[in-house]
Design a protein around this motif. Structure first.
Motif, PDB file in Angstrom:
ATOM      1  N   ALA A   1       1.143  -1.538  -0.519  1.00 10.19           N
ATOM      2  CA  ALA A   1      -0.052   0.160  -0.144  1.00 10.19           C
ATOM      3  C   ALA A   1       1.301   1.519  -0.117  1.00 10.19           C
ATOM      4  CB  ALA A   1      -0.949   0.471   1.153  1.00 10.19           C
ATOM      5  N   VAL A   2       0.342   2.497  -0.621  1.00 11.68           N
ATOM      6  CA  VAL A   2       1.269   3.586  -0.824  1.00 11.68           C
ATOM      7  C   VAL A   2       0.502   4.365   0.125  1.00 11.68           C
ATOM      8  CG1 VAL A   2       2.202   5.107  -2.428  1.00 11.68           C
ATOM      9  CG2 VAL A   2       2.255   3.031  -2.653  1.00 11.68           C
ATOM     10  N   LEU A   3       1.258   5.627   0.556  1.00  9.64           N
ATOM     11  CA  LEU A   3      -0.356   6.557   1.597  1.00  9.64           C
ATOM     12  C   LEU A   3       0.510   8.238   0.898  1.00  9.64           C
ATOM     13  CD1 LEU A   3       0.031   4.971   4.933  1.00  9.64           C
ATOM     14  CD2 LEU A   3      -2.177   5.707   3.948  1.00  9.64           C
ATOM     15  N   LEU A   4      -0.076   8.985   0.401  1.00 12.45           N
ATOM     16  CA  LEU A   4       0.504   9.927  -0.357  1.00 12.45           C
ATOM     17  C   LEU A   4      -0.067  11.386   0.224  1.00 12.45           C
ATOM     18  CD1 LEU A   4       1.963  11.575  -3.331  1.00 12.45           C
ATOM     19  CD2 LEU A   4      -0.507  11.349  -3.972  1.00 12.45           C
ATOM     20  N   GLY A   5       1.236  12.176   0.421  1.00  8.24           N
ATOM     21  CA  GLY A   5      -0.547  13.703   1.178  1.00  8.24           C
ATOM     22  C   GLY A   5      -0.529  13.985  -0.091  1.00  8.24           C
ATOM     23  N   ALA A   6       0.284  15.303  -0.989  1.00  9.44           N
ATOM     24  CA  ALA A   6      -0.578  15.369  -1.687  1.00  9.44           C
ATOM     25  C   ALA A   6       0.676  16.403  -2.765  1.00  9.44           C
ATOM     26  CB  ALA A   6      -0.834  17.157  -1.136  1.00  9.44           C
ATOM     27  N   VAL A   7       0.578  17.090  -3.763  1.00  7.20           N
ATOM     28  CA  VAL A   7       1.645  16.938  -4.919  1.00  7.20           C
ATOM     29  C   VAL A   7       0.892  18.890  -5.226  1.00  7.20           C
ATOM     30  CG1 VAL A   7       2.368  14.203  -5.528  1.00  7.20           C
ATOM     31  CG2 VAL A   7       0.475  15.619  -6.576  1.00  7.20           C
ATOM     32  N   GLY A   8       1.869  19.198  -5.593  1.00 10.89           N
ATOM     33  CA  GLY A   8       1.625  20.062  -6.551  1.00 10.89           C
ATOM     34  C   GLY A   8       1.908  21.823  -5.837  1.00 10.89           C
ATOM     35  N   GLY A   9       1.762  22.476  -6.340  1.00  9.21           N
ATOM     36  CA  GLY A   9       2.361  23.826  -5.827  1.00  9.21           C
ATOM     37  C   GLY A   9       2.991  24.902  -7.247  1.00  9.21           C
ATOM     38  N   PRO A  10       2.089  26.319  -6.651  1.00  7.70           N
ATOM     39  CA  PRO A  10       2.684  27.956  -7.867  1.00  7.70           C
ATOM     40  C   PRO A  10       3.786  27.645  -8.095  1.00  7.70           C
ATOM     41  CG  PRO A  10       1.632  28.462  -5.797  1.00  7.70           C
ATOM     42  CD  PRO A  10       1.385  26.973  -5.598  1.00  7.70           C
ATOM     43  N   LYS A  11       5.033  26.641  -7.079  1.00 11.24           N
ATOM     44  CA  LYS A  11       6.490  27.382  -7.258  1.00 11.24           C
ATOM     45  C   LYS A  11       7.058  26.248  -8.864  1.00 11.24           C
ATOM     46  CE  LYS A  11      10.682  24.933  -5.539  1.00 11.24           C
ATOM     47  NZ  LYS A  11      10.945  24.534  -4.047  1.00 11.24           N
ATOM     48  N   TRP A  12       6.497  25.254  -9.232  1.00 13.37           N
ATOM     49  CA  TRP A  12       5.927  24.868 -10.701  1.00 13.37           C
ATOM     50  C   TRP A  12       5.175  25.137 -11.562  1.00 13.37           C
ATOM     51  CZ3 TRP A  12       5.438  22.198  -5.797  1.00 13.37           C
ATOM     52  CH2 TRP A  12       6.284  21.768  -4.631  1.00 13.37           C
ATOM     53  N   ASP A  13       5.219  26.286 -11.870  1.00 13.50           N
ATOM     54  CA  ASP A  13       4.175  25.724 -12.603  1.00 13.50           C
ATOM     55  C   ASP A  13       4.929  26.689 -13.392  1.00 13.50           C
ATOM     56  OD1 ASP A  13       1.725  25.839 -11.280  1.00 13.50           O
ATOM     57  OD2 ASP A  13       1.508  28.030 -10.960  1.00 13.50           O
ATOM     58  N   ALA A  14       5.812  27.470 -13.481  1.00 11.83           N
ATOM     59  CA  ALA A  14       6.578  27.707 -14.682  1.00 11.83           C
ATOM     60  C   ALA A  14       7.553  26.493 -15.536  1.00 11.83           C
ATOM     61  CB  ALA A  14       7.820  28.534 -14.050  1.00 11.83           C
ATOM     62  N   VAL A  15       7.200  25.407 -14.818  1.00 12.73           N
ATOM     63  CA  VAL A  15       7.898  24.403 -15.675  1.00 12.73           C
ATOM     64  C   VAL A  15       7.376  24.379 -16.404  1.00 12.73           C
ATOM     65  CG1 VAL A  15       8.261  22.151 -15.631  1.00 12.73           C
ATOM     66  CG2 VAL A  15       8.412  23.271 -13.414  1.00 12.73           C
ATOM     67  N   GLU A  16       8.128  24.321 -17.655  1.00 21.43           N
ATOM     68  CA  GLU A  16       7.654  24.675 -18.954  1.00 21.43           C
ATOM     69  C   GLU A  16       7.321  23.018 -20.317  1.00 21.43           C
ATOM     70  OE1 GLU A  16      10.020  26.625 -22.338  1.00 21.43           O
ATOM     71  OE2 GLU A  16      10.074  28.883 -20.349  1.00 21.43           O
ATOM     72  N   ASP A  17       7.992  22.178 -19.693  1.00 21.97           N
ATOM     73  CA  ASP A  17       7.494  20.961 -20.271  1.00 21.97           C
ATOM     74  C   ASP A  17       6.950  20.138 -18.908  1.00 21.97           C
ATOM     75  OD1 ASP A  17       7.645  17.926 -20.869  1.00 21.97           O
ATOM     76  OD2 ASP A  17       9.892  17.786 -20.676  1.00 21.97           O
ATOM     77  N   LEU A  18       5.708  19.851 -20.033  1.00 24.52           N
ATOM     78  CA  LEU A  18       4.270  18.877 -18.585  1.00 24.52           C
ATOM     79  C   LEU A  18       4.748  17.877 -18.040  1.00 24.52           C
ATOM     80  CD1 LEU A  18       0.859  20.232 -21.094  1.00 24.52           C
ATOM     81  CD2 LEU A  18       2.156  22.008 -19.101  1.00 24.52           C
ATOM     82  N   SER A  19       5.091  17.707 -18.866  1.00 21.12           N
ATOM     83  CA  SER A  19       5.710  16.080 -18.267  1.00 21.12           C
ATOM     84  C   SER A  19       6.466  15.702 -16.605  1.00 21.12           C
ATOM     85  CB  SER A  19       6.633  14.932 -19.231  1.00 21.12           C
ATOM     86  OG  SER A  19       7.988  16.154 -19.148  1.00 21.12           O
ATOM     87  N   LYS A  20       6.623  17.109 -16.617  1.00 20.40           N
ATOM     88  CA  LYS A  20       8.044  17.523 -15.221  1.00 20.40           C
ATOM     89  C   LYS A  20       6.744  18.209 -14.229  1.00 20.40           C
ATOM     90  CE  LYS A  20      11.625  15.918 -17.181  1.00 20.40           C
ATOM     91  NZ  LYS A  20      12.231  14.930 -17.759  1.00 20.40           N
ATOM     92  N   ARG A  21       5.289  18.354 -14.498  1.00 19.96           N
ATOM     93  CA  ARG A  21       4.994  18.659 -13.670  1.00 19.96           C
ATOM     94  C   ARG A  21       4.737  17.864 -12.219  1.00 19.96           C
ATOM     95  NH1 ARG A  21       1.767  23.528 -15.606  1.00 19.96           N
ATOM     96  NH2 ARG A  21       3.566  24.118 -16.492  1.00 19.96           N
TER      97      ARG A  21
END
Length: 360
Positions: free
Chosen positions: A67-87
């Motif tokens: 089993a995997v327990l996940l907190g959360a991912v993402g945030g505005p810090k990474w909005d400027a990452v142009e390659d969507l596959s790296k978001r």
């Protein structure tokens, strides 16, 4: 046999709430649960460290875990990452894809102590207990072709909404079986009046229905379902729908319970392996401030114990501990009428752990 649990703290408030889940897992180990717990990076934290939102070592550990327990991912810090596959979000989608997590279970359960915190009148939501079963690996989020291109001098974006019969039948059986264990009512949500793919969805659900004579199957268009959720939500028991509709409706249902910070979720594959996470996002605006509500994360531990590890008694013990804490009037800021009386993430974790220990 020792079971393996992988913790993925992620971004924003993820590490804070995952810390409370880790403490709860430690208490479960003290109570006799035989597990081995590891941590790994995913999302923005993984991108910062390795240039990938889902590094190969993380995926390898996830595949090996029970089993995997996940907190959360993402945030505005990474909005400027142009390659969507790296978001960061691609880390989450990658886990769902590579682990085959096709079935998402999102309960909308109102604790009676929080009836006044709901966005609806207490009499409309008192006793609310809905289970939304969302197909997670198909539909418009994954369909091809997709993209943007220039047509007649302007940019045009397009996506493809596609489901095969086998995908629909697989999630349909999960929903019918869930309804058998609950109130015996299943509402299938579609848009069969205008979308051919959901005409097929409805056909498959109707074909499955005779195999489950103890379940009452009904159908509802998604726009009406959204309206009914805020008009008379207690009419629903189990709701089954596709990826996009489920994404939208489950968030709407979450707010009926007083706070999205109270709701866990489970994403399961055909072997019973699951990823468990709170329904809320990474909330970067409150990260590191001891303001996050850890209860959805701790209740995700309960869902993990119930659905992947077969430890129903421990799951019920966690749920009872959360209920006792709420009975005692303890609230984080998202639940408190008076923010000055709210307690922090760590203090709420302390309270749940104490209530859990008292049941020994």
């Amino acid at each position: 046999m020792t079971r393996k649990v992988l913790l993925l703290p992620g971004d924003g408030i993820g590490p804070e709430i995952t810390d409370q889940a880790a403490r709860l897992l430690g208490a479960c180990q003290t109570a006799g649960l035989d597990i081995d717990v590891e941590k790994a990076l995913v999302g923005g934290a993984a991108y910062d460290a390795h240039g990938e939102p889902l590094p190969a070592p993380t995926l390898e550990k996830a595949r090996a875990a029970d089993a995997v327990l996940l907190g959360a991912v993402g945030g505005p810090k990474w909005d400027a990452v142009e390659d969507l596959s790296k978001r960061p979000e691609k880390g989450l989608l990658g886990l769902r894809k590579h682990l085959g997590l096709f079935g998402n279970l999102r309960p909308a359960l109102l604790y009676p102590q929080l009836a006044e915190a709901s966005s609806l009148k207490p009499e409309l939501v008192s006793g609310l207990d809905i289970m939304i079963v969302r197909e997670l690996t198909g539909g418009i989020y994954f369909g091809h072709p997709r993209g943007t291109e220039e047509r007649d001098g302007e940019r045009v974006g397009y996506n493809t909404y596609v489901y095969g019969e086998a995908e629909i039948e697989r999630i349909g059986r999960v929903a019918f079986e869930m309804a058998q264990k609950r109130g015996g009512k299943l509402c299938s949500v579609d848009k069969a009046n205008v979308l051919e793919v959901t005409m097929l969805w409805r056909d498959v659900m109707e074909r499955l229905a005779p195999e489950y004579p103890d379940v009452e199957l009904s159908h509802m268009y998604v726009d009406n379902a959204a309206m009914q959720l805020v008009r008379a939500p207690k009419q629903f028991d189990v709701v089954v729908t596709g990826n996009m509709f489920g994404d939208i409706l489950s968030d709407a249902a979450a707010m009926l319970t007083g706070s999205i910070g109270m709701l866990p979720s489970a994403s399961l594959n055909e072997s019973g392996q699951g990823m468990f996470e709170p329904c809320h996002g990474s909330a970067p605006d409150i990260a590191g401030r001891d303001l996050a509500n850890p209860l959805a994360m701790m209740l995700s531990v309960a869902m993990m114990l119930r659905y992947s590890l077969g430890e129903t008694a421990l799951a019920e013990r966690i749920e009872a501990a959360v209920g006792r804490v709420l009975d005692d009037g303890l609230r984080t800021a998202d639940l408190a009428d008076d923010s000055a009386r709210a307690i922090g993430t760590r203090a709420m974790g302390d309270a749940v752990l104490e209530a859990f220990a008292q049941q020994a």
